[in-house]
Design a protein around this motif. Structure first.
Motif, PDB file in Angstrom:
ATOM      1  N   ARG A 117       0.837  -1.221   0.000  1.00 50.28           N
ATOM      2  CA  ARG A 117       0.000   0.000   0.000  1.00 50.28           C
ATOM      3  C   ARG A 117       0.861   1.256   0.000  1.00 50.28           C
ATOM      4  O   ARG A 117       0.592   2.214  -0.696  1.00 50.28           O
ATOM      5  CB  ARG A 117      -0.926   0.001   1.221  1.00 50.28           C
ATOM      6  N   GLU A 118       1.929   1.221   0.814  1.00 47.49           N
ATOM      7  CA  GLU A 118       2.747   2.426   0.996  1.00 47.49           C
ATOM      8  C   GLU A 118       3.699   2.682  -0.164  1.00 47.49           C
ATOM      9  O   GLU A 118       3.972   3.827  -0.502  1.00 47.49           O
ATOM     10  CB  GLU A 118       3.576   2.306   2.291  1.00 47.49           C
ATOM     11  N   ALA A 145      -1.870   3.666  -7.314  1.00 56.54           N
ATOM     12  CA  ALA A 145      -2.528   3.082  -6.149  1.00 56.54           C
ATOM     13  C   ALA A 145      -2.277   1.583  -6.047  1.00 56.54           C
ATOM     14  O   ALA A 145      -2.480   0.995  -4.991  1.00 56.54           O
ATOM     15  CB  ALA A 145      -4.025   3.361  -6.197  1.00 56.54           C
ATOM     16  N   ALA A 160     -11.519   5.356  -0.347  1.00 54.56           N
ATOM     17  CA  ALA A 160     -10.310   5.253   0.470  1.00 54.56           C
ATOM     18  C   ALA A 160      -9.065   5.488  -0.384  1.00 54.56           C
ATOM     19  O   ALA A 160      -8.134   6.185   0.032  1.00 54.56           O
ATOM     20  CB  ALA A 160     -10.249   3.882   1.142  1.00 54.56           C
ATOM     21  N   GLU A 161      -9.058   4.907  -1.605  1.00 61.25           N
ATOM     22  CA  GLU A 161      -7.911   5.108  -2.504  1.00 61.25           C
ATOM     23  C   GLU A 161      -7.764   6.581  -2.868  1.00 61.25           C
ATOM     24  O   GLU A 161      -6.661   7.118  -2.899  1.00 61.25           O
ATOM     25  CB  GLU A 161      -8.069   4.283  -3.788  1.00 61.25           C
ATOM     26  N   ILE A 209      -8.723   9.214  -1.206  1.00 61.30           N
ATOM     27  CA  ILE A 209      -8.233   9.984  -0.050  1.00 61.30           C
ATOM     28  C   ILE A 209      -6.736   9.736   0.131  1.00 61.30           C
ATOM     29  O   ILE A 209      -5.959  10.664   0.358  1.00 61.30           O
ATOM     30  CB  ILE A 209      -9.037   9.622   1.219  1.00 61.30           C
ATOM     31  N   ARG A 210      -6.328   8.476  -0.021  1.00 58.99           N
ATOM     32  CA  ARG A 210      -4.912   8.135   0.118  1.00 58.99           C
ATOM     33  C   ARG A 210      -4.077   8.877  -0.939  1.00 58.99           C
ATOM     34  O   ARG A 210      -3.036   9.463  -0.632  1.00 58.99           O
ATOM     35  CB  ARG A 210      -4.750   6.623  -0.061  1.00 58.99           C
ATOM     36  N   LEU A 211      -4.565   8.877  -2.188  1.00 62.70           N
ATOM     37  CA  LEU A 211      -3.832   9.556  -3.261  1.00 62.70           C
ATOM     38  C   LEU A 211      -3.799  11.069  -3.017  1.00 62.70           C
ATOM     39  O   LEU A 211      -2.792  11.728  -3.279  1.00 62.70           O
ATOM     40  CB  LEU A 211      -4.463   9.242  -4.618  1.00 62.70           C
ATOM     41  N   ARG A 242      -3.785  12.508  -0.130  1.00 62.98           N
ATOM     42  CA  ARG A 242      -2.779  12.735   0.926  1.00 62.98           C
ATOM     43  C   ARG A 242      -1.375  12.735   0.334  1.00 62.98           C
ATOM     44  O   ARG A 242      -0.536  13.563   0.707  1.00 62.98           O
ATOM     45  CB  ARG A 242      -2.860  11.632   1.993  1.00 62.98           C
ATOM     46  N   VAL A 243      -1.118  11.787  -0.577  1.00 67.27           N
ATOM     47  CA  VAL A 243       0.198  11.722  -1.225  1.00 67.27           C
ATOM     48  C   VAL A 243       0.457  13.030  -1.973  1.00 67.27           C
ATOM     49  O   VAL A 243       1.527  13.638  -1.862  1.00 67.27           O
ATOM     50  CB  VAL A 243       0.272  10.515  -2.197  1.00 67.27           C
ATOM     51  N   LEU A 253      -8.485  17.366  -0.603  1.00 62.68           N
ATOM     52  CA  LEU A 253      -8.408  16.397   0.496  1.00 62.68           C
ATOM     53  C   LEU A 253      -9.453  16.743   1.566  1.00 62.68           C
ATOM     54  O   LEU A 253     -10.179  15.868   2.038  1.00 62.68           O
ATOM     55  CB  LEU A 253      -6.993  16.375   1.096  1.00 62.68           C
ATOM     56  N   GLU A 301     -16.725  12.202   3.249  1.00 64.46           N
ATOM     57  CA  GLU A 301     -16.586  10.852   3.795  1.00 64.46           C
ATOM     58  C   GLU A 301     -17.168  10.776   5.216  1.00 64.46           C
ATOM     59  O   GLU A 301     -17.734   9.761   5.599  1.00 64.46           O
ATOM     60  CB  GLU A 301     -15.103  10.456   3.779  1.00 64.46           C
TER      61      GLU A 301
END
Lengths: 111, 410
Positions: free
Chosen positions: B17-18, B135, B209-210, B212-214, B216-217, B232, B239
């Protein structure tokens, strides 16, 4: 007089460059062409899926995928150029006056 | 499986994931070959599954994976006669996987995301490519989440990668003069991924979720840009309300949602991220949308909503990013501030312009305003129009319930 030939097909079963080179009909046409005329530039284009279209409207360059869709537009000129990458080609295309009145389609040459 | 085996497996999954996006991004940079980059990244993660239980989890998993992927690429390229140039690039990485200097492996994910979202690629391809390469979703997962056949998705991905190569799309972060425009394209892709997952279907939820993760990146990679933070914040605030949007398969409007079930932690983070963005004093459409979402999220109850501020924010948004949908939302805020007739006048102006022809929320909004204004006959006709156009089951159920509540005129 100088002329441009626009060579068209529907890309349904387009031959590869190798198949074209092996096609006697194509090679004899090329021989005839160089015998009868002074060829200035010649290029085979990659398929339309690789096309990029640039329009400039209200000073903004609008880049989109694919060929020009508006059937009222006709090819009004061709430029064969070498540049570093697609962004450079887009920047040059966006500077042409026709990008403001119509559009400029960028097609990579199939080498 | 022993406890330690489980731990190692969890470490590999966490690293996937990371680190997946970063490993792929570096490998594309080194080899210039998107398929080779993905294959070698995949091989590195497979190698970790055997090496880590044996040797322990490395101190810097990302560096271990990148070096391993690089070594795999070197093997592949050696077999390829035309690989000399690629080999030189591959040799530029530190050779020892146990002691790589993290400074020497720059984060290439920004290049990757800007290239995935290049405007010369068809929009659906940008979405798919971002989910695959950045992702780390598999083709099958992307196909399932976007309700597309796996073979279609596979073709979409390989066509996009071929176009990048054949059309000469550069692998880089765009220069300053292109950045604003290209960043907007990146944000649009991330927001679409979020919205695709924001529906009712369980299988698509992973997409929020993906996204939001992207986001954040992107915020971490472009700390000086306010709009990624705006996006974001907007995602976090949306959400926070998700569990309350649908009850028993029926859409629940913002007004009726159970605010005690809104996720306070997400709201607090969303507001904080938004404040950081606003402090940069360079407003943009995502920051304004997040500000509107924050007005709703921080109102203790529906009646306490600051509609005047929301109407003002929609007016700002209409200036920054004009669209008839923004006008429609502004009409609702105006109705809540200046009275329903003022809002209805705006809705009717949009309707007569024909710009939202066929969009279910136009008659649905009109119907709600008419109902509140005590005009049940006209409300009924508008609800019926909306019902015929609504795309989702939860929305159709909501509209059908409103229709049932309205007594027929005669």
């Amino acid at each position: 007089m100088k002329y441009v030939l626009l060579i068209c097909d529907d890309e349904v079963d387009a031959p590869t460059n190798e198949q074209l080179a092996a096609d006697p009909g194509h090679t004899s046409w090329l021989q005839e062409l160089t015998r009868r005329s002074d060829v200035q530039a010649m290029a085979r284009l990659r398929p339309v899926v690789d096309a990029t279209t640039v329009r400039v409207r209200d000073g903004q360059a609008l880049v989109s995928d694919g060929p020009f869709a508006e059937t009222k537009d006709f090819v009004g000129g061709v430029v064969l150029l070498e540049c570093a990458d697609l962004d450079e080609a887009i920047a040059i295309a966006a500077g042409h006056p026709y990008a403001r009145r119509g559009c400029v389609e960028i097609r990579p040459v199939w080498e | 499986m022993s406890a330690s085996e489980r731990e190692v497996r969890a470490a590999v999954e966490a690293a996937y994931r990371e680190e997946w996006g970063q490993v792929v991004a570096t490998m594309i940079r080194l080899t210039g070959d998107w398929d080779l980059a993905e294959d070698c990244a995949q091989e590195a993660f497979t190698a970790a599954l055997t090496a880590w239980p044996r040797d322990g989890v490395p101190r810097r998993p990302g560096a271990w994976l990148t070096t391993t992927a690089r070594n795999r690429a070197t093997d592949h390229v050696r077999r390829d006669a035309a690989g000399a140039v690629k080999l030189r690039a591959l040799a530029a990485l530190p050779p020892d996987p146990d002691d790589p200097d993290p400074e020497e492996i720059p984060d290439e994910r920004l290049r990757l995301i800007f290239t995935c979202c290049h405007p010369a690629l068809p929009f659906p391809a940008r979405v798919a490519l971002t989910l695959r390469t950045l992702a780390g979703l598999t083709t099958a997962e992307i196909a399932r989440a976007l309700l597309t056949a796996e073979t279609t998705m596979g073709q979409r991905l390989s066509r996009a990668k071929r176009k990048i190569q054949e059309a000469g799309i550069p692998y880089r972060v765009p220069p300053a003069e292109l950045l604003a425009h290209r960043l907007a394209a990146v944000l649009a892709v991330l927001y679409l991924i979020f919205n695709e997952g924001y529906g009712e279907q369980e299988q698509r939820r992973a997409l929020t979720a993906e996204a939001i993760r992207l986001a954040r990146v992107l915020v971490a990679l472009m700390p000086a840009e306010p709009e990624p933070r705006g996006l974001l914040a907007l995602m976090l605030l949306h959400e926070s309300r998700r569990p309350t949007r649908v009850r028993d398969g029926v859409l629940v409007t913002l007004e009726q949602q159970d605010r005690t079930r809104w996720d306070r932690a997400l709201i607090d983070e969303g507001v904080r991220v938004l404040d950081e963005a606003l402090a940069m004093r360079h407003p943009g459409p995502y920051q304004v949308q997040a500000a509107i979402a924050a007005c709703h999220a921080t109102a203790p109850d529906a009646a306490a909503t600051d509609w005047a501020q929301i109407a003002g924010l929609y007016a700002t948004l209409a200036r920054l990013a004009p669209s008839p949908v923004v006008e429609l939302n502004r009409a609702v805020a105006v109705a809540m501030t200046d009275g329903i007739p003022a809002g209805l006048a705006l809705v009717d102006a949009i309707a007569s312009s024909g710009r939202l022809e066929g969009y279910h929320l136009l008659p649905a909004t009109r119907a709600d305003l008419l109902r509140r204004h005590g005009r049940p006959g006209e409300a009924r006709a508008s609800y019926e129009q909306a019902l015929a156009l609504a795309p989702s089951t939860a929305e159709r159920r909501y509209l059908a319930e409103r229709l049932r509540e309205l007594a027929p005129e005669d």
